[in-house]
Write a protein that holds these residues in place. Structure first.
Motif, PDB file in Angstrom:
ATOM      1  N   UNK A  23      55.718 -86.361  15.700  1.00  0.00           N
ATOM      2  CA  UNK A  23      55.138 -87.038  16.863  1.00  0.00           C
ATOM      3  C   UNK A  23      55.434 -86.204  18.106  1.00  0.00           C
ATOM      4  N   UNK A  24      54.401 -85.966  18.914  1.00  0.00           N
ATOM      5  CA  UNK A  24      54.585 -85.230  20.172  1.00  0.00           C
ATOM      6  C   UNK A  24      54.745 -86.259  21.302  1.00  0.00           C
ATOM      7  N   UNK A  25      55.951 -86.375  21.875  1.00  0.00           N
ATOM      8  CA  UNK A  25      56.147 -87.380  22.924  1.00  0.00           C
ATOM      9  C   UNK A  25      55.920 -86.818  24.323  1.00  0.00           C
ATOM     10  N   UNK A  26      55.415 -87.664  25.188  1.00  0.00           N
ATOM     11  CA  UNK A  26      55.367 -87.375  26.619  1.00  0.00           C
ATOM     12  C   UNK A  26      56.055 -88.544  27.322  1.00  0.00           C
ATOM     13  N   UNK A  27      57.110 -88.242  28.057  1.00  0.00           N
ATOM     14  CA  UNK A  27      57.937 -89.262  28.692  1.00  0.00           C
ATOM     15  C   UNK A  27      57.555 -89.409  30.162  1.00  0.00           C
ATOM     16  N   UNK A  28      57.266 -90.628  30.572  1.00  0.00           N
ATOM     17  CA  UNK A  28      57.117 -90.931  31.994  1.00  0.00           C
ATOM     18  C   UNK A  28      58.495 -91.292  32.550  1.00  0.00           C
ATOM     19  N   UNK A  29      58.942 -90.540  33.526  1.00  0.00           N
ATOM     20  CA  UNK A  29      60.166 -90.882  34.260  1.00  0.00           C
ATOM     21  C   UNK A  29      59.704 -91.460  35.589  1.00  0.00           C
ATOM     22  N   UNK A  30      59.877 -92.749  35.763  1.00  0.00           N
ATOM     23  CA  UNK A  30      59.301 -93.354  36.976  1.00  0.00           C
ATOM     24  C   UNK A  30      60.331 -93.985  37.901  1.00  0.00           C
ATOM     25  N   UNK A  31      61.604 -93.623  37.696  1.00  0.00           N
ATOM     26  CA  UNK A  31      62.661 -93.814  38.689  1.00  0.00           C
ATOM     27  C   UNK A  31      62.701 -95.213  39.294  1.00  0.00           C
ATOM     28  N   UNK A  32      62.792 -96.211  38.417  1.00  0.00           N
ATOM     29  CA  UNK A  32      62.839 -97.575  38.939  1.00  0.00           C
ATOM     30  C   UNK A  32      64.205 -97.912  39.536  1.00  0.00           C
ATOM     31  N   UNK A  33      65.283 -97.486  38.867  1.00  0.00           N
ATOM     32  CA  UNK A  33      66.625 -97.713  39.411  1.00  0.00           C
ATOM     33  C   UNK A  33      66.963 -99.168  39.642  1.00  0.00           C
ATOM     34  N   UNK A  34      66.431-100.075  38.820  1.00  0.00           N
ATOM     35  CA  UNK A  34      66.654-101.498  39.042  1.00  0.00           C
ATOM     36  C   UNK A  34      68.128-101.865  38.953  1.00  0.00           C
ATOM     37  N   UNK A  35      68.848-101.257  38.035  1.00  0.00           N
ATOM     38  CA  UNK A  35      70.256-101.609  37.850  1.00  0.00           C
ATOM     39  C   UNK A  35      71.056-101.363  39.123  1.00  0.00           C
ATOM     40  N   UNK A  36      70.843-100.216  39.741  1.00  0.00           N
ATOM     41  CA  UNK A  36      71.559 -99.921  40.980  1.00  0.00           C
ATOM     42  C   UNK A  36      71.233-100.952  42.051  1.00  0.00           C
ATOM     43  N   UNK A  37      69.954-101.311  42.124  1.00  0.00           N
ATOM     44  CA  UNK A  37      69.549-102.280  43.143  1.00  0.00           C
ATOM     45  C   UNK A  37      70.182-103.643  42.882  1.00  0.00           C
TER      46      UNK A  37
END
Length: 358
Positions: free
Chosen positions: A102-116
């Motif tokens: 499987x060829x994966x493409x990862x979206x990194x969308x920097x939600x950072x909910x935990x920190x908030x």
């Protein structure tokens, strides 16, 4: 290329990257977004040219080296994830998907909910509330209700802003919109040679509820073979509005697979040191605009919706509630907490089976 093993990240690496991580080797598999746009700073910069290279260079090269259809998986991480944790998670999962063809493409969308969320209730305030609870001999339900009241005013704004980030990503100038356009062009150039799959953990379901319909609107002739949602933080109302009409069609989303916790595990989970139930329970009770919103990843919400329960028993859609150790391949899940779905080998192998046999 130095990658991390399929193990949880060490606490020291949650906001910084290990020095041994080869970011350039990750670039063919990663799209980094910030406020919906391609990230032009931070640990790994993504540009339109980087996305073009994925579809014009990296994927064709992979297809030349591997027989059979290209199984392309778009992964969207959950709302607990900062940029660093998203990149670390991608590096940890990359070998797993590649080993399954499987060829994966990862979206990194920097939600950072935990920190908030951590910042919403200072530790001193939490300790004070806890002492009050002990003094009054409050039961756990009352303690949970107190936390929900404390985080609701700002927590709803944080949660709403995270959804705005997903919306911004698919706006006309958004990074995910650019990926959707390039993906549609790529599948149109390679009819019958590409399978498109998607997987999302927690708030990743919200991201895909925006990204996948946008891709399908291009009408490239290649639908989405499978959508796999792990502990989905997407509301049932939004699922019915955005995704459900697309499920079951070869030109839409052929198969939907849900993985979630049995309701007792949701009750036994916790968010940090603060909330004695799972993150989905907190989202439903405190972070959504209306209290008690039904979520697609909550078994109790699904069980209360007879129409949805029936839908998940059709040939096009199913649900697996952890812990499920036996049964048909693709239906095994041993995650014990909300944050462990993307670390649980049984769940990841089930998703890989669904994609590989799709």
């Amino acid at each position: 290329m130095t990658l991390l093993s399929l193990q949880p990240a060490e606490p020291a690496t949650l906001h910084s990257l290990p020095p041994t991580l080869d970011l350039e080797a990750l670039r063919p598999h990663l799209v980094n977004l910030s406020n919906g746009q391609f990230s032009d700073d931070g640990a790994l910069v993504t540009s339109a040219e980087d996305v073009d290279a994925i579809f014009a260079e990296h994927l064709p090269r992979y297809m030349e080296q591997h027989e059979g259809p290209l199984r392309l998986l778009f992964w969207a991480h959950g709302g607990l994830v900062s940029e660093a944790r998203g990149i670390i998670g991608a590096s940890r999962l990359l070998p797993h998907w590649l080993e399954h063809g499987i060829y994966p493409i990862f979206f990194i969308w920097e939600t950072g909910l935990l920190d908030a969320l951590c910042s919403l209730l200072p530790r001193s305030g939490a300790r004070e509330l806890q002492e009050q609870g002990r003094a009054r001999n409050l039961v756990e339900d009352l303690w949970s209700a107190g936390v929900e009241r404390a985080v609701r005013p700002l927590g709803q704004k944080v949660w709403a802003q995270m959804k705005v980030g997903a919306d911004q990503a698919v706006a006309a100038d958004g990074g995910a919109a650019y990926v959707a356009q390039r993906l549609a062009e790529f599948t149109a150039r390679n009819p019958g040679a590409v399978q498109v799959h998607a997987a999302g953990h927690s708030a990743g379901a919200i991201f895909h509820s925006r990204f996948l319909p946008l891709y399908l609107q291009h009408g490239s002739g290649t639908g989405v073979s499978s959508l796999n949602l792990l502990a989905a933080a997407l509301s049932i109302a939004d699922f019915n509005r955005l995704l459900r009409p697309l499920v079951g069609s070869p030109q839409g989303i052929e198969q939907l697979h849900l993985f979630g916790l049995h309701r007792q595990l949701e009750e036994d989970d916790s968010v940090l040191w603060l909330y004695p139930r799972s993150l989905l329970c907190l989202i439903s009770s405190a972070l959504e605009a209306e209290r008690g919103v039904g979520l697609l990843g909550l078994e109790r919400s699904v069980a209360a919706d007879a129409d949805l329960t029936g839908f998940l028993g059709t040939a096009a859609a199913d649900a697996t509630w952890s812990k499920t150790q036996v049964g048909a391949p693709g239906r095994r899940c041993l995650a014990s907490a909300h944050g462990t779905f993307d670390e649980d080998p049984a769940t990841l192998n089930s998703v890989a089976y669904r994609v590989s046999t799709g």
